[in-house]
Design a protein around this motif. Structure first.
Motif, PDB file in Angstrom:
ATOM      1  N   ASP A 359      77.570  39.700 -67.728  1.00  0.00           N
ATOM      2  CA  ASP A 359      77.663  41.123 -68.027  1.00  0.00           C
ATOM      3  C   ASP A 359      76.234  41.619 -68.294  1.00  0.00           C
ATOM      4  O   ASP A 359      75.612  41.215 -69.277  1.00  0.00           O
ATOM      5  CB  ASP A 359      78.520  41.276 -69.296  1.00  0.00           C
ATOM      6  N   TYR A 360      75.717  42.449 -67.389  1.00  0.00           N
ATOM      7  CA  TYR A 360      74.293  42.785 -67.487  1.00  0.00           C
ATOM      8  C   TYR A 360      74.060  44.293 -67.467  1.00  0.00           C
ATOM      9  O   TYR A 360      74.928  45.074 -67.080  1.00  0.00           O
ATOM     10  CB  TYR A 360      73.528  42.147 -66.318  1.00  0.00           C
ATOM     11  N   LEU A 361      72.865  44.659 -67.890  1.00  0.00           N
ATOM     12  CA  LEU A 361      72.403  46.053 -67.831  1.00  0.00           C
ATOM     13  C   LEU A 361      71.147  46.095 -66.983  1.00  0.00           C
ATOM     14  O   LEU A 361      70.325  45.173 -67.061  1.00  0.00           O
ATOM     15  CB  LEU A 361      71.971  46.511 -69.212  1.00  0.00           C
ATOM     16  N   VAL A 362      70.980  47.170 -66.221  1.00  0.00           N
ATOM     17  CA  VAL A 362      69.757  47.312 -65.419  1.00  0.00           C
ATOM     18  C   VAL A 362      68.886  48.413 -66.045  1.00  0.00           C
ATOM     19  O   VAL A 362      69.388  49.467 -66.418  1.00  0.00           O
ATOM     20  CB  VAL A 362      70.096  47.712 -63.970  1.00  0.00           C
ATOM     21  N   GLY A 363      67.614  48.148 -66.163  1.00  0.00           N
ATOM     22  CA  GLY A 363      66.658  49.174 -66.582  1.00  0.00           C
ATOM     23  C   GLY A 363      65.639  49.355 -65.470  1.00  0.00           C
ATOM     24  O   GLY A 363      65.131  48.362 -64.938  1.00  0.00           O
ATOM     25  N   GLU A 364      65.365  50.611 -65.089  1.00  0.00           N
ATOM     26  CA  GLU A 364      64.429  50.823 -63.977  1.00  0.00           C
ATOM     27  C   GLU A 364      63.365  51.850 -64.356  1.00  0.00           C
ATOM     28  O   GLU A 364      63.640  52.768 -65.144  1.00  0.00           O
ATOM     29  CB  GLU A 364      65.190  51.303 -62.743  1.00  0.00           C
ATOM     30  N   ALA A 365      62.201  51.722 -63.763  1.00  0.00           N
ATOM     31  CA  ALA A 365      61.139  52.710 -64.008  1.00  0.00           C
ATOM     32  C   ALA A 365      60.121  52.669 -62.878  1.00  0.00           C
ATOM     33  O   ALA A 365      59.969  51.638 -62.203  1.00  0.00           O
ATOM     34  CB  ALA A 365      60.444  52.403 -65.324  1.00  0.00           C
ATOM     35  N   GLU A 366      59.474  53.803 -62.693  1.00  0.00           N
ATOM     36  CA  GLU A 366      58.335  53.863 -61.763  1.00  0.00           C
ATOM     37  C   GLU A 366      57.190  54.560 -62.486  1.00  0.00           C
ATOM     38  O   GLU A 366      57.432  55.487 -63.266  1.00  0.00           O
ATOM     39  CB  GLU A 366      58.704  54.671 -60.524  1.00  0.00           C
ATOM     40  N   ALA A 367      55.990  54.089 -62.261  1.00  0.00           N
ATOM     41  CA  ALA A 367      54.823  54.742 -62.875  1.00  0.00           C
ATOM     42  C   ALA A 367      53.600  54.434 -62.030  1.00  0.00           C
ATOM     43  O   ALA A 367      53.619  53.483 -61.229  1.00  0.00           O
ATOM     44  CB  ALA A 367      54.621  54.215 -64.286  1.00  0.00           C
ATOM     45  N   PHE A 368      52.549  55.228 -62.210  1.00  0.00           N
ATOM     46  CA  PHE A 368      51.301  54.917 -61.513  1.00  0.00           C
ATOM     47  C   PHE A 368      50.517  53.879 -62.307  1.00  0.00           C
ATOM     48  O   PHE A 368      50.640  53.799 -63.529  1.00  0.00           O
ATOM     49  CB  PHE A 368      50.481  56.197 -61.315  1.00  0.00           C
ATOM     50  N   ASN A 369      49.691  53.100 -61.602  1.00  0.00           N
ATOM     51  CA  ASN A 369      48.954  52.029 -62.274  1.00  0.00           C
ATOM     52  C   ASN A 369      47.693  52.529 -62.976  1.00  0.00           C
ATOM     53  O   ASN A 369      47.026  51.770 -63.657  1.00  0.00           O
ATOM     54  CB  ASN A 369      48.572  50.930 -61.261  1.00  0.00           C
ATOM     55  N   ARG A 370      47.348  53.816 -62.790  1.00  0.00           N
ATOM     56  CA  ARG A 370      46.167  54.396 -63.443  1.00  0.00           C
ATOM     57  C   ARG A 370      46.546  55.772 -63.961  1.00  0.00           C
ATOM     58  O   ARG A 370      47.532  56.353 -63.503  1.00  0.00           O
ATOM     59  CB  ARG A 370      45.014  54.547 -62.440  1.00  0.00           C
ATOM     60  N   HIS A 371      45.770  56.297 -64.860  1.00  0.00           N
ATOM     61  CA  HIS A 371      46.055  57.654 -65.319  1.00  0.00           C
ATOM     62  C   HIS A 371      44.756  58.393 -65.612  1.00  0.00           C
ATOM     63  O   HIS A 371      43.879  57.814 -66.246  1.00  0.00           O
ATOM     64  CB  HIS A 371      46.994  57.633 -66.531  1.00  0.00           C
ATOM     65  N   PRO A 372      44.621  59.635 -65.133  1.00  0.00           N
ATOM     66  CA  PRO A 372      45.591  60.408 -64.360  1.00  0.00           C
ATOM     67  C   PRO A 372      45.768  59.833 -62.934  1.00  0.00           C
ATOM     68  O   PRO A 372      44.883  59.147 -62.424  1.00  0.00           O
ATOM     69  CB  PRO A 372      44.953  61.806 -64.287  1.00  0.00           C
ATOM     70  N   ALA A 373      46.881  60.194 -62.328  1.00  0.00           N
ATOM     71  CA  ALA A 373      47.197  59.657 -60.996  1.00  0.00           C
ATOM     72  C   ALA A 373      46.234  60.168 -59.931  1.00  0.00           C
ATOM     73  O   ALA A 373      46.209  59.649 -58.808  1.00  0.00           O
ATOM     74  CB  ALA A 373      48.629  60.012 -60.626  1.00  0.00           C
ATOM     75  N   SER A 374      45.435  61.181 -60.273  1.00  0.00           N
ATOM     76  CA  SER A 374      44.457  61.697 -59.309  1.00  0.00           C
ATOM     77  C   SER A 374      43.241  60.767 -59.176  1.00  0.00           C
ATOM     78  O   SER A 374      42.393  60.976 -58.313  1.00  0.00           O
ATOM     79  CB  SER A 374      44.008  63.101 -59.732  1.00  0.00           C
ATOM     80  N   LEU A 375      43.170  59.730 -60.013  1.00  0.00           N
ATOM     81  CA  LEU A 375      42.054  58.779 -59.901  1.00  0.00           C
ATOM     82  C   LEU A 375      42.131  58.020 -58.575  1.00  0.00           C
ATOM     83  O   LEU A 375      43.234  57.751 -58.086  1.00  0.00           O
ATOM     84  CB  LEU A 375      42.119  57.748 -61.039  1.00  0.00           C
ATOM     85  N   PRO A 376      40.952  57.655 -58.016  1.00  0.00           N
ATOM     86  CA  PRO A 376      41.012  56.865 -56.774  1.00  0.00           C
ATOM     87  C   PRO A 376      41.731  55.537 -57.010  1.00  0.00           C
ATOM     88  O   PRO A 376      41.757  55.035 -58.120  1.00  0.00           O
ATOM     89  CB  PRO A 376      39.544  56.619 -56.418  1.00  0.00           C
ATOM     90  N   ARG A 377      42.290  54.984 -55.958  1.00  0.00           N
ATOM     91  CA  ARG A 377      43.001  53.690 -55.961  1.00  0.00           C
ATOM     92  C   ARG A 377      44.196  53.665 -56.902  1.00  0.00           C
ATOM     93  O   ARG A 377      44.538  52.644 -57.465  1.00  0.00           O
ATOM     94  CB  ARG A 377      42.039  52.537 -56.277  1.00  0.00           C
ATOM     95  N   THR A 378      44.812  54.854 -57.070  1.00  0.00           N
ATOM     96  CA  THR A 378      46.040  54.887 -57.879  1.00  0.00           C
ATOM     97  C   THR A 378      47.223  54.527 -56.987  1.00  0.00           C
ATOM     98  O   THR A 378      47.347  55.020 -55.870  1.00  0.00           O
ATOM     99  CB  THR A 378      46.232  56.299 -58.475  1.00  0.00           C
ATOM    100  N   GLU A 379      48.068  53.638 -57.489  1.00  0.00           N
ATOM    101  CA  GLU A 379      49.257  53.215 -56.718  1.00  0.00           C
ATOM    102  C   GLU A 379      50.470  53.190 -57.626  1.00  0.00           C
ATOM    103  O   GLU A 379      50.346  53.107 -58.847  1.00  0.00           O
ATOM    104  CB  GLU A 379      49.034  51.812 -56.143  1.00  0.00           C
ATOM    105  N   LYS A 380      51.643  53.231 -56.977  1.00  0.00           N
ATOM    106  CA  LYS A 380      52.882  53.255 -57.754  1.00  0.00           C
ATOM    107  C   LYS A 380      53.338  51.823 -58.093  1.00  0.00           C
ATOM    108  O   LYS A 380      53.213  50.927 -57.274  1.00  0.00           O
ATOM    109  CB  LYS A 380      53.961  53.953 -56.929  1.00  0.00           C
ATOM    110  N   ILE A 381      53.872  51.694 -59.315  1.00  0.00           N
ATOM    111  CA  ILE A 381      54.488  50.414 -59.711  1.00  0.00           C
ATOM    112  C   ILE A 381      55.984  50.672 -59.901  1.00  0.00           C
ATOM    113  O   ILE A 381      56.367  51.651 -60.547  1.00  0.00           O
ATOM    114  CB  ILE A 381      53.916  49.905 -61.058  1.00  0.00           C
ATOM    115  N   LYS A 382      56.815  49.819 -59.319  1.00  0.00           N
ATOM    116  CA  LYS A 382      58.268  49.943 -59.507  1.00  0.00           C
ATOM    117  C   LYS A 382      58.758  48.708 -60.264  1.00  0.00           C
ATOM    118  O   LYS A 382      58.444  47.581 -59.875  1.00  0.00           O
ATOM    119  CB  LYS A 382      58.967  50.054 -58.145  1.00  0.00           C
ATOM    120  N   VAL A 383      59.531  48.968 -61.313  1.00  0.00           N
ATOM    121  CA  VAL A 383      60.013  47.876 -62.159  1.00  0.00           C
ATOM    122  C   VAL A 383      61.535  47.918 -62.255  1.00  0.00           C
ATOM    123  O   VAL A 383      62.123  48.992 -62.392  1.00  0.00           O
ATOM    124  CB  VAL A 383      59.428  48.005 -63.600  1.00  0.00           C
TER     125      VAL A 383
END
Ligand SMILES: Cc1cc2nc3c(=O)[nH]c(=O)nc-3n(C[C@H](O)[C@H](O)[C@H](O)COP(=O)(O)OP(=O)(O)OC[C@H]3O[C@@H](n4cnc5c(N)ncnc54)[C@H](O)[C@@H]3O)c2cc1C
Length: 461
Positions: A359-383
């Motif tokens: 019996d399990y629960l799922v938790g999900e999130a997405e966020a950028f790896n840098r902040h602000p996201a306008s910084l160069p080399r910003t990428e999305k992380i999905k968890v």
């Protein structure tokens, strides 16, 4: 190298290790650290050891197989006696082993780190020239590299992480057409839930690699050499090189014939201290059974990182059992890198939690790896995190994809599972953040994923 004591019944050593892969090397170095006065001898078959995890990268990112050699320096620095030879017999009663050349070694403690060998399947034509296996063998890999560089059409049988890593690397070679044949519905689907497997397949296809999923090979055809493969679905693909990468099997024959208990598929049977059924004989790495940390079942995980952990555990427990240093079970942390996308999984996926009827629960999130996201080399992380659906809310597993930092995030999750961390612990977790290094503290994805699971558990009005 240390001086050996020659005695009538062979060369005497205190700790004898058979195998020079990650398991054997880590066992030797750790044993020497714990017992500096003991003589440690390591015997391995091959003159030069390769770094197994680097094999997919000898074709393009590295210039040769020679650039992927595991140095013997750490063994020599630790004053470990290194012997090149093949062990053909273990005599547990006499506490001796015999090499192919007739040399005999006596031991106090024996560690088997015999590894694994490529799995084969009975496809007609598998014996043809041009069919290559993923062997951890330096000479073979040198020839394999040359053959790949001369090829035009490569078919990879097996879309697990090794097949995918080979395909991605080979796709960097000019004018090489690559296809993956995977019998399951998606590549990497034994490691990941579907959404992560699909994202990887997108990356694979972006590199011009063709995927034939849900299909199997009926025949490898050609006169002497592989010229085509026929699929069960009727397609016929022209090839000049076939790579068979459908997994590995534990190397257990030597143990079997010496009376050491084994199970055909899972390997040499061991307890939580990596001891076999025979006193003073231990087994570690790919040749030894792996028990799941969560379900306690045997699982077919073969990883260098697992081998190294088991090696440390065995070396810690050689002469006396250290109660806090036992193997509590394998969590199985695995990561890979496909066309700029880093991804990995730890513990249970949602699919496996379902199969295990947890019996399990799922938790999900997405966020950028840098902040602000306008910084160069910003990428999305999905968890995606999996917790028990109980008042405890314990972490059971996680999958992450995104930039390279994902590799170490998975290692954090592994420690969290090992320490029986709950979603409430994540909620109060104290972290460092920096604009150029991490996601913002407001949206740190491991915390927000746990929070999203927590809110399913404690619904407030
Ligand atoms: C292409 C590829 C990529 C991989 N990538 C990763 C990765 O990214 N991350 C990861 O964690 N894992 C990875 N793995 C898995 C990892 O390589 C294995 O889990 C690891 O090699 C296991 O180490 P080991 O020491 O148990 O066995 P092995 O590396 O198989 O070593 C076995 C040793 O035993 C010796 N031996 C066997 N029989 C005898 C005998 N009779 N006498 C003397 N010596 C003997 C062999 O010569 C060898 O030295 C990868 C594997 C492959 C093939």
């Amino acid at each position: 190298m240390e001086q050996k004591k020659k005695i009538s019944n062979g060369v005497k050593t205190d700790i004898l290790i058979i195998g020079g892969g990650p398991a054997g090397v880590v066992a030797g170095i750790t044993a020497k650290k714990h017992y500096p006065s003991k003589q440690v001898t390591l015997i391995r078959k091959e003159g030069k050891s390769v770094i197994p995890c680097g094999i997919p990268y000898i074709f393009k990112r590295l210039d040769s197989a020679a650039q992927n050699i595991m140095s013997d320096q750490p063994l020599l620095d630790s004053k470990i006696d290194l012997i090149i030879g093949e062990v053909t017999e273990i005599k547990p009663k006499e506490k001796q082993i015999i090499l192919k050349n007739g040399d005999i070694y006596s031991y106090d403690k024996l560690i088997l780190a015999l590894g694994s060998v490529p799995q084969l399947i009975p496809i007609p034509g598998i014996e043809k020239e041009g069919v290559w296996l993923v062997k951890k063998d330096y000479e073979y890999l040198g020839k394999f590299r040359e053959a790949v560089l001369k090829s035009k059409n490569v078919v990879i049988i097996g879309g697990g992480f090794i097949g995918v890593e080979f395909a991605e690397e080979l796709s960097g070679i000019k004018n090489l057409k690559i296809s993956i044949i995977e019998k399951l519905d998606h590549c990497l689907i034994t490691n990941f839930d579907e959404e992560f497997a699909l994202a990887t397949e997108e990356k694979i296809k972006n590199r011009g690699i063709k995927i034939f999923a849900g299909k199997t090979i009926k025949e490898i055809g050609g006169k002497k050499k592989a010229e085509y493969v026929k699929l069960n679905s009727g397609e016929k693909l022209a090839v000049d090189l076939v790579i068979l990468s459908i997994g590995s099997r534990p190397n257990i024959e030597l143990a079997q014939k010496s009376g050491i208990k084994t199970e055909e598929k899972s390997g040499i049977m061991v307890d939580e201290y990596m001891r076999t059924n025979i006193p003073d004989i231990f087994a570690i790495g790919d040749c030894a059974q792996t028990r799941d940390f969560i379900t306690n079942k045997n699982i077919p995980i073969m990883l260098a990182s697992v081998a190294a952990t088991e090696a440390r555990i065995a070396a810690n427990n050689l002469y006396q059992i250290e109660l806090i240093r036992e193997n509590k079970g394998t969590i199985g942390v695995f990561s890979t890198f496909v066309d700029g996308l880093a991804l990995g999984a730890v513990g249970l996926t949602e699919k496996r939690a379902k199969e295990e009827k947890i019996d399990y629960l799922v938790g999900e999130a997405e966020a950028f790896n840098r902040h602000p996201a306008s910084l160069p080399r910003t990428e999305k992380i999905k968890v995606k995190l999996i917790f028990t659906k109980s008042s405890e809310g314990l972490l059971l597993g996680g999958e992450i994809m995104g930039p390279e930092s994902v590799g170490e995030m998975l290692n954090i999750l592994s420690m969290a599972i090992q320490q029986k961390t709950s979603l409430f612990d994540f909620n109060t977790w104290q972290i460092a953040t920096h604009p150029l290094l991490t996601s913002a503290p407001t949206v740190y994805p491991l915390i927000t994923a746990a929070q999203s699971a927590m809110l399913k558990l404690i619904k407030r009005s």
